[in-house]
Design a protein around this motif. Structure first.
Motif, short mmCIF file in Angstrom:
data_model
loop_
_atom_site.label_atom_id
_atom_site.label_comp_id
_atom_site.label_asym_id
_atom_site.label_seq_id
_atom_site.Cartn_x
_atom_site.Cartn_y
_atom_site.Cartn_z
N GLU A 187 17.40 -0.81 -13.30
CA GLU A 187 16.19 -1.16 -12.55
C GLU A 187 15.37 -2.22 -13.28
OE1 GLU A 187 13.86 2.09 -11.12
OE2 GLU A 187 15.62 3.31 -10.61
N TRP B 42 7.69 -1.88 -7.51
CA TRP B 42 8.70 -1.05 -8.18
C TRP B 42 8.24 0.39 -8.04
CZ3 TRP B 42 10.02 -1.66 -14.14
CH2 TRP B 42 11.14 -0.88 -14.43
N SER C 256 10.02 3.43 -8.06
CA SER C 256 10.71 4.58 -8.64
C SER C 256 9.94 5.11 -9.84
CB SER C 256 12.13 4.20 -9.06
OG SER C 256 12.12 3.58 -10.32
N SER D 216 9.42 3.10 -13.14
CA SER D 216 8.41 2.04 -13.28
C SER D 216 7.19 2.53 -14.05
CB SER D 216 7.99 1.53 -11.90
OG SER D 216 7.25 2.52 -11.20
N ASP E 131 14.24 1.94 -4.67
CA ASP E 131 13.61 1.74 -5.98
C ASP E 131 12.62 0.58 -5.98
OD1 ASP E 131 15.08 3.80 -7.29
OD2 ASP E 131 16.83 2.51 -7.29
N GLU F 149 17.81 -0.33 -3.23
CA GLU F 149 18.16 0.85 -4.02
C GLU F 149 19.12 0.39 -5.12
OE1 GLU F 149 18.61 4.57 -5.60
OE2 GLU F 149 17.09 3.84 -4.18
N VAL F 150 18.70 0.57 -6.37
CA VAL F 150 19.48 0.10 -7.51
C VAL F 150 20.42 1.21 -7.97
CG1 VAL F 150 19.39 -0.83 -9.86
CG2 VAL F 150 17.61 -1.44 -8.20
#
Length: 712
Positions: free
Chosen positions: A576, A597, A599, A602, A620, A633-634
């Motif tokens: 991310e 960011w 998620s 972060s 994310d 989505e990473v």
């Protein structure tokens, strides 16, 4: 339209009667009920049209083929490319053709059934009905489903009785049974019968009692399929009408062989019933047979066993004797010595635990897994105290306290290559026996004096005396050993990320953004190959999965090997960070801010960003660019991988956006695959939404998460 299987024209030689196709026979009465009673123009079951529908289902056949497609043809020449299908009704051949993956798209089957009955006006209702009951194969349709279709249970039961009461399938089953019994003359008379009384009259001649004749007729009427009738007939007449004899007679007449689709499941069910006693027997055999495989290896071999290849066409129901015989043969092939007949009969008995006394060797009373667990706990306790004694001895002797041999972990006794350690599954070890294992498991760098003392002592108290270690030194050694172990744990947590060491802990995770930024400066990020939001990487079209059979449905699902949780967090956070930094440098800090960011990672990089974290958002990183909202989505990996896991919120979000795209809304969901995340040169791959209909054929979605709630 012409049906094709792969690149070849469809051949119907493998087709079977639709009413005997066990996966769809249960939906036929519901489709007939909808046709008879749904809507204002419904004519009920007394009309000629309803009888025609019943006849259409009786005459219809079904075939399952790989890679089904249909091609429009004019005078044997295709006028368009093949169109992949999950189901197609071939009216001229009166055949329903299904793709091997047809179970994944029951609505396509519903459409084909609408064509079969010639009622395209009922397409929506049939779709709704099949969606509601699939894959339930019971005769009882939920009242909720019927109400949804403006039908009543009385409607359904009326149709069900008419469908079952038709003598066509009954005559076919009884005629084949008589031919298996070499009564071809009576089989011809059965086929000429038109009423139930006529059938009884013929059966009375074939069987010794009228009661038996009535039971066979009732079995033929009540059975939903040939398989069920075969089981009932075998129960009444014995092994002379076993499936192998049916198929032998069928082959003589050029008929397709009948197969028991549940033979793999039945094999596993029989074997699982034997497992409690079988585990104990194999543990005893492994302990007394050093040249044969160890317990764990042999159990894995048994777990991988499948039903004999010939069993599916030989038995209506796989008998337990087949399974016990196959297991006995596998054990003998592995090199174990035993009385094969006695073991086979024991495993096949209703209560094998009671018959175990017939074996010529002692079988432990406790399950091997329990015995091994007790021995492990004993070993772990002794090993911990041994390390404490060794630390005290090192300190008293003025030796180097950081001796590496004490950092070695205790080995797993169940995986020991020593034949004498195989009794870990059959005997509860004494302290002396456990110390013998620990001594053999010590690394080569362990002092010889320690080895000799353990070998001669027989207990830890005797070991302390031999090494002249007193209780006071043990108290001091506890602190020394704790410090030594803490240093070793810290050393193990150190991970190389982008060319520098970082502590893989919560504090290290908080420093990860700064660490990566220091080792991969902005100039290096600009040089990344990156990705283009307008150009996704399309994977190759996924290979179609083989049709799921009973083996797939019953085989145990093993726990996959997993990366340590803390390592998963580190890899996920690194991916991310690379993605966020590249996007921010590419599109500018006014477009990509920490607030985009969303998620939880972060908040580690930007503690003041916690209010923007939304773990339920389903992605994310989320941002708007040129009027389009991008949800990314990473998915990160340490190396180069082609798989990833989606959580429930991510699946929901991906599906929502896939639905919105149909309405041409400006919103995109992407999977950003970041590989080699712990190196200074990560690799980016932008993948499309796996749930977008335009790209679903490029992904294999093996399983989906599910969030379950309830009200107390």
């Amino acid at each position: 339209m012409v049906a094709q299987s792969g690149n070849q024209p469809f051949a119907d030689c493998e087709s079977v009667e639709l009413p005997s196709f066990r996966y769809l026979d249960g939906v036929i009465p519901l489709v007939l009920t909808i046709a008879a009673f749904h809507g204002q123009n419904a004519q009920g079951t007394m009309s000629g049209g309803f009888n025609d529908l019943v006849g259409a289902f009786r005459e219809a056949r079904v075939a399952v083929v790989p890679q089904l497609s249909v091609v429009p043809m004019i005078t044997d020449q295709p006028i368009a490319d093949p169109m992949p299908q999950m189901a197609a009704w071939l009216a001229r051949r009166k055949t329903l053709v299904l793709d091997t993956d047809w179970k994944s798209d029951i609505q396509s089957v519903a459409d084909a059934l609408s064509q079969l009955i010639g009622r395209s006006d009922l397409r929506v209702q049939i779709r709704t009905g099949l969606d509601e009951i699939w894959p339930n194969d019971e005769d009882v349709i939920p009242e909720r489903t019927l109400r949804l279709l403006d039908l009543s249970p009385d409607h359904f039961h009326e149709v069900l009785e008419l469908w079952r009461g038709d003598l066509g399938p009954v005559i076919s089953r009884l005629a084949r049974l008589l031919r298996v019994l070499s009564r071809d003359d009576l089989a011809l008379r059965v086929e000429a019968s038109e009423q139930r009384d006529q059938l009884i009259s013929v059966l009375d001649e074939a069987f010794p009692s009228q009661e038996l004749a009535k039971e066979l007729l009732n079995a033929a009427v009540a059975s939903r399929e040939v398989l069920q009738f075969g089981i009932l007939a075998r129960d009444l007449l014995g092994p002379q009408v076993e499936l192998a004899y049916w198929n032998r007679e069928g082959a003589r007449r050029g008929e397709v062989a009948i197969s028991n689709p549940l033979h793999e499941r039945q094999f596993r069910q029989h074997r699982d019933r034997m497992l409690p006693i079988l585990r104990r027997i194999i543990a005893a055999l492994a302990a007394r047979t050093p040249e044969a495989p160890p317990y764990a290896t042999m159990m894995k071999r048994l777990d991988d066993m499948t039903s004999p290849s010939t069993a599916s066409e030989a038995y209506w129901e796989l008998p337990v004797s087949e399974v016990s015989g196959a297991i006995t043969a596998e054990l003998a092939q592995a090199g174990f010595a035993f009385d094969g007949t006695a073991l086979r009969d024991l495993l096949a008995s209703a209560e094998p635990g009671r018959a175990i006394a017939c074996l010529p060797f002692e079988v432990p009373l406790t399950d091997p897994v329990e015995v091994a667990s007790v021995n492990r706990r004993l070993l772990e306790g002794l090993h911990s105290r041994l390390m404490l004694i060794a630390t005290a001895w090192h300190a008293a002797a003025g030796m180097n306290e950081s001796s590496a041999w004490r950092e070695a972990k205790l080995g797993d006794p169940t995986l020991s290559p020593r034949p004498e350690d195989r009794d870990v599954f059959t005997l509860r070890w004494s302290e002396a026996r456990a110390l013998d294992f620990i001594c053999a498991d010590l690394p080569p760098t362990a002092p010889q004096k320690i080895r000799d003392a353990i070998r001669d002592a027989g207990s830890l108290d005797a070991l302390m005396t031999a090494l002249q270690v007193n209780p006071a030194e043990m108290d001091d050694a506890l602190d020394r050993l704790s410090a030594l172990q803490a240093a070793a744990e810290r050393k193990k947590r150190i991970v190389q990320v982008c060319g520098g060491d970082i502590d893989n802990s919560d504090s290290g995770l908080a420093e990860l953004f700064a660490h990566i930024s220091a080792h991969v400066p902005d100039a290096s990020v600009r040089a990344f190959a990156g990705f283009d939001l307008k150009v996704v990487t399309l994977p190759q079209k996924a290979k179609k999965r083989k049709p799921s059979d009973s083996k797939d449905r019953t085989k145990r699902t093993r726990v996959p090997p997993k990366t340590r949780r803390d390592m998963e967090d580190l890899i996920g956070a690194a991916g991310e960070i690379h993605a966020f930094r590249w996007l921010q440098i590419k599109y500018g800090p006014e477009i990509i801010t920490p607030a985009n960011w969303v998620s939880a990672y972060s908040a580690k990089a930007f503690p003041d960003n916690a209010s923007y974290v939304d773990e339920g958002k389903g992605c994310d990183i989320s941002f708007m660019l040129d009027g389009c909202t991008y949800s990314i989505e990473v998915k990160s990996s340490e190396e180069d991988g082609t798989g990833f896991t989606l959580g429930t919120s991510e699946i929901r979000h991906a599906r929502e956006i896939a639905r919105k795209r149909r309405r041409r809304q400006r919103e995109e969901f992407f999977i950003l695959k970041v590989d080699f995340v712990l190196t200074p040169e990560p690799k980016f791959t932008l993948l499309p939404n796996p749930y977008d209909p335009a790209h679903q054929d490029r992904f294999v979605i093996i399983d989906e998460g599910a969030r379950v709630t309830y009200r107390p």
